[in-house]
Enzyme design. Structure first.
Site, PDB file in Angstrom:
ATOM      1  N   LEU A 294     -22.409   1.459  -3.692  1.00  0.00           N
ATOM      2  CA  LEU A 294     -23.512   1.174  -2.782  1.00  0.00           C
ATOM      3  C   LEU A 294     -23.664   2.224  -1.685  1.00  0.00           C
ATOM      4  O   LEU A 294     -24.373   2.010  -0.702  1.00  0.00           O
ATOM      5  CB  LEU A 294     -23.313  -0.211  -2.150  1.00  0.00           C
ATOM      6  CG  LEU A 294     -23.334  -1.384  -3.138  1.00  0.00           C
ATOM      7  CD1 LEU A 294     -22.845  -2.658  -2.469  1.00  0.00           C
ATOM      8  CD2 LEU A 294     -24.740  -1.583  -3.704  1.00  0.00           C
TER       9      LEU A 294
ATOM     10  N   GLY B  17     -24.892   5.342  -2.123  1.00  0.00           N
ATOM     11  CA  GLY B  17     -25.752   6.435  -2.584  1.00  0.00           C
ATOM     12  C   GLY B  17     -25.153   7.134  -3.776  1.00  0.00           C
ATOM     13  O   GLY B  17     -25.262   8.356  -3.917  1.00  0.00           O
TER      14      GLY B  17
ATOM     15  N   TYR C 262       0.830  -1.205   0.000  1.00  0.00           N
ATOM     16  CA  TYR C 262       0.000   0.000   0.000  1.00  0.00           C
ATOM     17  C   TYR C 262       0.866   1.258   0.000  1.00  0.00           C
ATOM     18  O   TYR C 262       1.888   1.332   0.685  1.00  0.00           O
ATOM     19  CB  TYR C 262      -0.920   0.028   1.215  1.00  0.00           C
ATOM     20  CG  TYR C 262      -2.071  -0.970   1.168  1.00  0.00           C
ATOM     21  CD1 TYR C 262      -2.300  -1.746   0.027  1.00  0.00           C
ATOM     22  CD2 TYR C 262      -2.915  -1.134   2.255  1.00  0.00           C
ATOM     23  CE1 TYR C 262      -3.338  -2.656  -0.011  1.00  0.00           C
ATOM     24  CE2 TYR C 262      -3.960  -2.043   2.220  1.00  0.00           C
ATOM     25  CZ  TYR C 262      -4.166  -2.804   1.090  1.00  0.00           C
ATOM     26  OH  TYR C 262      -5.200  -3.702   1.051  1.00  0.00           O
TER      27      TYR C 262
ATOM     28  N   GLY D 143     -17.785   2.319  -3.593  1.00  0.00           N
ATOM     29  CA  GLY D 143     -18.620   3.507  -3.421  1.00  0.00           C
ATOM     30  C   GLY D 143     -19.961   3.427  -4.128  1.00  0.00           C
ATOM     31  O   GLY D 143     -20.831   4.270  -3.915  1.00  0.00           O
TER      32      GLY D 143
ATOM     33  N   LEU E 220     -18.652  -1.657  -0.120  1.00  0.00           N
ATOM     34  CA  LEU E 220     -19.542  -0.732  -0.831  1.00  0.00           C
ATOM     35  C   LEU E 220     -19.300  -0.765  -2.339  1.00  0.00           C
ATOM     36  O   LEU E 220     -19.758   0.121  -3.066  1.00  0.00           O
ATOM     37  CB  LEU E 220     -19.366   0.696  -0.307  1.00  0.00           C
ATOM     38  CG  LEU E 220     -19.563   0.882   1.205  1.00  0.00           C
ATOM     39  CD1 LEU E 220     -19.379   2.342   1.587  1.00  0.00           C
ATOM     40  CD2 LEU E 220     -20.938   0.382   1.638  1.00  0.00           C
TER      41      LEU E 220
ATOM     42  N   SER F 103     -13.937  -4.102   0.053  1.00  0.00           N
ATOM     43  CA  SER F 103     -14.832  -3.396  -0.876  1.00  0.00           C
ATOM     44  C   SER F 103     -16.299  -3.653  -0.543  1.00  0.00           C
ATOM     45  O   SER F 103     -17.087  -4.019  -1.408  1.00  0.00           O
ATOM     46  CB  SER F 103     -14.547  -3.795  -2.329  1.00  0.00           C
ATOM     47  OG  SER F 103     -15.145  -2.879  -3.221  1.00  0.00           O
TER      48      SER F 103
END
Length: 328
Positions: free
Chosen positions: A218, A220, A53, A216, A213, A211
């Site tokens: 999920l 909104g 990372y 991202g 979401l 992950s």
């Protein structure tokens, strides 16, 4: 904060895991330090990172940021269950990657230096290495455990049969083996339900979804695109999937609105409700985003809502584990 044990171990971890992949590339070091302090304030004691990372070859940028945070003292290291990973390319020479005994031991020592600690709570294999035999991998891990440099071993991105092979080889050596598997798992990506989750549950391996979401999507995404606040919905995994799943995401956001719940909270709450899941990995870029994720712990999904989510985001095949998911 809610807590649970990691797989079949007695190790207690928070039900949300702080992912640090943004530390360095997208979140400054001071902000990263502030976010880790805030995580502890919230009771989040489970932090996940990796030697690669930071995405600068061989530098371990993110691990260094965490190490300098630990060095501030105040009991920071003692409060954290620290997970990092080995496998990725850390140099230009052939043995600077993979899961050979040489690379595992060398990479662990390098991570310890960068993290400014003398032990790693959970040392995860970032990917399966098909060319390295399990006896070699487990011998290297046993050496690290015997030296007190590693306490538990985990995997990431393994197939179900890899988990089984790893555990059977460890059993023959009278070694604890894997205690956690980190895999992509969210409403849009449910393949692990076929064999990875059943294997993990059979062997007492905790599941740490990454992950949660879907980059991202999920959280909104459509609403945020309309009001100009979307930071990730048009890029990466989310951007690739948005056009394909737009109608589904619109219906999902309407469902969340009817529940008076944030879409990100619903997505995380769904994962927290899944059998065998220990802690989804959240990847906030700011302290404010970190604060917002705590809302997921207050969301309870009833049977009707879970059924509707299955309708919007169907499981693979007939649902559940294989072979029933695809046979008969």
């Amino acid at each position: 904060m809610e807590f649970t044990t990691l797989g079949r171990t007695g190790l207690t971890v928070s039900r949300l895991c702080l992912g640090t992949m943004n530390f360095g590339p997208k979140t400054s070091e001071p902000d990263s330090h502030a976010m880790m302090d805030r995580a502890l304030e919230h009771g989040i004691n489970f932090f996940d990172t990796a030697d690669v990372y930071g995405w600068k070859l061989g530098e371990g940028v993110t691990e260094q940021i965490i190490g300098r945070w630990f060095a501030q003292g105040g009991g920071r290291r003692d409060k954290v269950v620290l997970a990092t990973k080995v496998y990725g390319k850390m140099g230009d020479w052939p043995n600077d990657q993979g899961l050979s005994a040489r690379h595992i031991v060398k990479a662990a020592d390098a991570s310890l230096r960068r993290l400014q600690t003398d032990y790693i709570d959970l040392y995860q294999m970032h990917h399966v290495d098909r060319k390295t035999p399990w006896d070699e991998i487990w011998q290297a891990m046993e050496t690290l455990v015997a030296a007190g440099k590693v306490l538990y071993v985990g995997s990431s991105n393994f197939a179900g049969w890899h988990i089984a092979a790893a555990q059977e080889a460890a059993k023959q050596r009278h070694f604890l083996g894997l205690v956690a598997e980190q895999c992509i798992y969210n409403l849009l990506t449910r393949h692990v339900e076929l064999e990875v989750l059943p294997a993990a549950q059979q062997y007492g391996v905790g599941v740490i979804p990454w992950s949660p979401l879907h980059g991202g999507l999920l959280s909104g995404a459509i609403r945020k695109l309309k009001d100009g606040t979307a930071a990730r919905a048009a890029e990466g995994r989310a951007g690739d999937a948005l056009a394909e799943h737009r109608a589904t995401i619109e219906a999902y956001e309407k469902l969340c609105e009817s529940l008076d719940a944030d879409p990100a909270d619903v997505a995380l709450a769904w994962l927290l409700s899944r059998p065998g899941v220990t802690a989804p990995i959240i990847g906030p870029r700011t302290v404010e985003q970190l604060d917002a994720t705590l809302g997921a712990l207050t969301v309870t999904l009833d049977t009707d809502t879970l059924t509707r989510l299955d309708e919007l985001f169907p499981p693979v095949g007939k649902g559940g584990p294989g072979p029933e998911a695809w046979a008969w």
